[in-house]
Structure formats: C-alpha cells, structure tokens
Write a protein that holds these residues in place. Sequence first.
Motif, PDB file in Angstrom:
ATOM      1  N   UNK A  65     -16.769  12.220 -35.146  1.00  0.00           N
ATOM      2  CA  UNK A  65     -16.146  11.113 -34.419  1.00  0.00           C
ATOM      3  C   UNK A  65     -16.598  11.204 -32.969  1.00  0.00           C
ATOM      4  N   UNK A  66     -16.543  10.079 -32.269  1.00  0.00           N
ATOM      5  CA  UNK A  66     -17.055  10.055 -30.899  1.00  0.00           C
ATOM      6  C   UNK A  66     -16.292  10.967 -29.956  1.00  0.00           C
ATOM      7  N   UNK A  67     -15.033  11.296 -30.287  1.00  0.00           N
ATOM      8  CA  UNK A  67     -14.212  12.123 -29.400  1.00  0.00           C
ATOM      9  C   UNK A  67     -13.997  13.529 -29.946  1.00  0.00           C
ATOM     10  N   UNK A  68     -14.905  13.979 -30.829  1.00  0.00           N
ATOM     11  CA  UNK A  68     -14.759  15.309 -31.409  1.00  0.00           C
ATOM     12  C   UNK A  68     -16.044  16.119 -31.267  1.00  0.00           C
ATOM     13  N   UNK A  69     -15.899  17.433 -31.346  1.00  0.00           N
ATOM     14  CA  UNK A  69     -17.035  18.330 -31.300  1.00  0.00           C
ATOM     15  C   UNK A  69     -16.776  19.509 -32.228  1.00  0.00           C
ATOM     16  N   UNK A  70     -17.857  20.197 -32.621  1.00  0.00           N
ATOM     17  CA  UNK A  70     -17.717  21.417 -33.414  1.00  0.00           C
ATOM     18  C   UNK A  70     -18.087  22.612 -32.557  1.00  0.00           C
ATOM     19  N   UNK A  71     -17.463  23.744 -32.869  1.00  0.00           N
ATOM     20  CA  UNK A  71     -17.687  24.982 -32.122  1.00  0.00           C
ATOM     21  C   UNK A  71     -17.841  26.123 -33.116  1.00  0.00           C
ATOM     22  N   UNK A  72     -18.939  26.871 -33.021  1.00  0.00           N
ATOM     23  CA  UNK A  72     -19.113  28.080 -33.824  1.00  0.00           C
ATOM     24  C   UNK A  72     -19.132  29.293 -32.910  1.00  0.00           C
ATOM     25  N   UNK A  74     -19.090  33.798 -33.452  1.00  0.00           N
ATOM     26  CA  UNK A  74     -19.268  34.811 -34.483  1.00  0.00           C
ATOM     27  C   UNK A  74     -18.690  36.140 -34.029  1.00  0.00           C
ATOM     28  N   UNK A  75     -18.547  36.958 -35.029  1.00  0.00           N
ATOM     29  CA  UNK A  75     -18.059  38.345 -34.888  1.00  0.00           C
ATOM     30  C   UNK A  75     -16.719  38.392 -34.201  1.00  0.00           C
ATOM     31  N   UNK A  76     -15.662  37.897 -34.859  1.00  0.00           N
ATOM     32  CA  UNK A  76     -15.700  37.340 -36.221  1.00  0.00           C
ATOM     33  C   UNK A  76     -16.150  35.877 -36.221  1.00  0.00           C
ATOM     34  N   UNK A  77     -16.658  35.433 -37.392  1.00  0.00           N
ATOM     35  CA  UNK A  77     -17.100  34.055 -37.520  1.00  0.00           C
ATOM     36  C   UNK A  77     -15.900  33.119 -37.556  1.00  0.00           C
ATOM     37  N   UNK A  78     -16.005  32.044 -36.770  1.00  0.00           N
ATOM     38  CA  UNK A  78     -14.950  31.036 -36.743  1.00  0.00           C
ATOM     39  C   UNK A  78     -15.564  29.694 -36.360  1.00  0.00           C
ATOM     40  N   UNK A  79     -15.200  28.661 -37.098  1.00  0.00           N
ATOM     41  CA  UNK A  79     -15.595  27.291 -36.767  1.00  0.00           C
ATOM     42  C   UNK A  79     -14.351  26.511 -36.376  1.00  0.00           C
ATOM     43  N   UNK A  80     -14.476  25.769 -35.287  1.00  0.00           N
ATOM     44  CA  UNK A  80     -13.396  24.879 -34.853  1.00  0.00           C
ATOM     45  C   UNK A  80     -13.944  23.468 -34.701  1.00  0.00           C
ATOM     46  N   UNK A  81     -13.126  22.491 -35.038  1.00  0.00           N
ATOM     47  CA  UNK A  81     -13.377  21.096 -34.671  1.00  0.00           C
ATOM     48  C   UNK A  81     -12.308  20.739 -33.656  1.00  0.00           C
ATOM     49  N   UNK A  82     -12.747  20.293 -32.490  1.00  0.00           N
ATOM     50  CA  UNK A  82     -11.825  20.028 -31.388  1.00  0.00           C
ATOM     51  C   UNK A  82     -12.044  18.633 -30.839  1.00  0.00           C
ATOM     52  N   UNK A  83     -11.102  18.195 -30.005  1.00  0.00           N
ATOM     53  CA  UNK A  83     -11.407  17.003 -29.216  1.00  0.00           C
ATOM     54  C   UNK A  83     -12.234  17.446 -28.014  1.00  0.00           C
ATOM     55  N   UNK A  84     -12.641  16.493 -27.188  1.00  0.00           N
ATOM     56  CA  UNK A  84     -13.561  16.826 -26.099  1.00  0.00           C
ATOM     57  C   UNK A  84     -12.899  17.611 -24.982  1.00  0.00           C
ATOM     58  N   UNK A  85     -11.578  17.747 -25.031  1.00  0.00           N
ATOM     59  CA  UNK A  85     -10.854  18.572 -24.057  1.00  0.00           C
ATOM     60  C   UNK A  85     -10.591  19.975 -24.587  1.00  0.00           C
ATOM     61  N   UNK A  86     -11.027  20.227 -25.832  1.00  0.00           N
ATOM     62  CA  UNK A  86     -10.877  21.555 -26.393  1.00  0.00           C
ATOM     63  C   UNK A  86      -9.663  21.750 -27.267  1.00  0.00           C
ATOM     64  N   UNK A  87      -8.864  20.734 -27.476  1.00  0.00           N
ATOM     65  CA  UNK A  87      -7.698  20.851 -28.350  1.00  0.00           C
ATOM     66  C   UNK A  87      -8.157  20.950 -29.806  1.00  0.00           C
ATOM     67  N   UNK A  88      -7.662  21.946 -30.520  1.00  0.00           N
ATOM     68  CA  UNK A  88      -8.128  22.215 -31.881  1.00  0.00           C
ATOM     69  C   UNK A  88      -7.520  21.228 -32.867  1.00  0.00           C
ATOM     70  N   UNK A  89      -8.398  20.575 -33.634  1.00  0.00           N
ATOM     71  CA  UNK A  89      -7.973  19.660 -34.694  1.00  0.00           C
ATOM     72  C   UNK A  89      -7.995  20.373 -36.043  1.00  0.00           C
ATOM     73  N   UNK A  90      -8.999  21.209 -36.242  1.00  0.00           N
ATOM     74  CA  UNK A  90      -9.145  21.952 -37.493  1.00  0.00           C
ATOM     75  C   UNK A  90      -9.950  23.207 -37.194  1.00  0.00           C
ATOM     76  N   UNK A  91      -9.638  24.304 -37.866  1.00  0.00           N
ATOM     77  CA  UNK A  91     -10.428  25.513 -37.681  1.00  0.00           C
ATOM     78  C   UNK A  91     -10.360  26.371 -38.928  1.00  0.00           C
ATOM     79  N   UNK A  92     -11.347  27.263 -39.034  1.00  0.00           N
ATOM     80  CA  UNK A  92     -11.368  28.184 -40.165  1.00  0.00           C
ATOM     81  C   UNK A  92     -12.059  29.468 -39.749  1.00  0.00           C
ATOM     82  N   UNK A  93     -11.434  30.595 -40.041  1.00  0.00           N
ATOM     83  CA  UNK A  93     -12.079  31.896 -39.910  1.00  0.00           C
ATOM     84  C   UNK A  93     -12.853  32.188 -41.192  1.00  0.00           C
TER      85      UNK A  93
END
Length: 243
Positions: A65-72, A74-93
């Motif tokens: 989405x235009x107002x979202x970003x992904x963040x990877x 590692x060590x430990x591995x974690x993916x987050x999907x956030x808004x552009x201000x860094x608020x977490x929408x979804x994440x997974x270790x």
Amino acid sequence: MDKLLNDVLDAHGGLENWSKVTKVTAMVSLHGPFWEARGWPDVYMSQTVVLDPHHEHITFAPFTATDRMSVLDVWPERVKITDLRGNVIEERANPRASFPAPFEPAITPWNAIQVAYFTSAAVWNYLTAPFVFARPDVVAHEIAPWIEGEETWRRLAVTFPEAIANHNADQVFYYDDTFMLRRMDYSPDVTGKPPVAHYAYDHKSFDGFVFPTRRLVHLHDPEGVADHGFAPIAIDVTSVKLD
C-alpha cells in the motif's frame, strides 16, 4: 583473502571505501511471473530500498500500500510491515519457518510477510555483494572456471553463515575478465531448492561503486546450462546512492 575476491572487490570500488559507507538507497523494480504466482503481481514496482551495508537491515517502500513499508532485520530474523511513521501493522519472528511446503512454482501463494522476507533477504545480499564476501564469517574461494559461449568466466564459491539471511548457504559467483559479476547460482530453500542461474547485466558506477542494473533469473540443467527462454524474475535498478 582469495586473490580473485581481492580483484573483484577492487573492481567494484574497494573494501576500504565500502567500510566507510553507512547507508545504501536504491530505486528498484522487481517483476515477472514469479510474483503473480505468489499472489502479488505488482507488489515490487518502483520501490525505494534502503539498507545498512554492514548489518542485515533493509526496508522497501511502498509495500502492499502507498502508506506502508516492509522491514527485515536478522539475528534474530524478524519481518515487520509498518506505516511510514514506523507503527507496526504486522510482524513475524522467524519468518523463514512459515513458508509452505511443498512448493509448486506456478500455484503456491505467499502472504505479505513471506514475500517481504524472501525479497528483502535476496536484495540485501545482491546490493552488498561482493563486499559481504569479505566478512569473517563468510568463506569464499576460487573454483574451476566456466565457459559461456566464447568467454571464460572465473568463479567464486561462497558459503554464507546462518547469521546472514539468504537464498541458501552455498552459492557460486561468475566474473568476467574485468571482474564484473555475470552470473550467480543458488538454490532457494523456501522455493524447493530449484537450480537457479541468475545473470547480471548493464553494470554502472554510482558514487564510486559498481552495481549491475539489470538482472534476469533463469533455471539451469544438471550440466549448468541456463534456460534463457524463461525468466520468472527480472530486477531493474534505476539508481543507487551511497552515504
């Protein structure tokens, strides 16, 4: 350090110069039928990618989405999907453990976290090579050359540690007589370990460092010969800025 690796590092801008880089920003598009088969046909068009060149941290925006970003990270591995201000929408270790198996190339869907993990780990390694090979926990050594048409390409066999999220541990990188990357072979764990021959083209210099600006991903046969008639993934790099 392996002599071939040393020459490759020098040809790409030099390890000492790379050690001073703190951030890499690239404009990237990834496309091809692979993404449609995962359920995300246009998710990686016109992306701004920002990465830490020394520790595996990378962001893609916009993502899904235009107002979202992904963040990877590692060590430990974690993916987050956030808004552009860094608020977490979804994440997974431990996102690598979430991928469905068996993997069927034409039909297996992925969720947004899985797509983000696969692409983020891959692109971080693409944009930090060959300098990532000089890390003390990475092993790189020259192996027998490869004949491609009328050219002879020298090859580095590279083994990555678990601390680096990547397609798989053991990969091979092919270099021409100017020490530019022409091909890399790997077998992604999360897609059933297919034999990939990934070709690199149109090398350009950005802020004193050299990057391929066009990549095509093919499969190869047991003899290593690539099927150039089909490219499930294509990658285009428009610009790279190093700070």
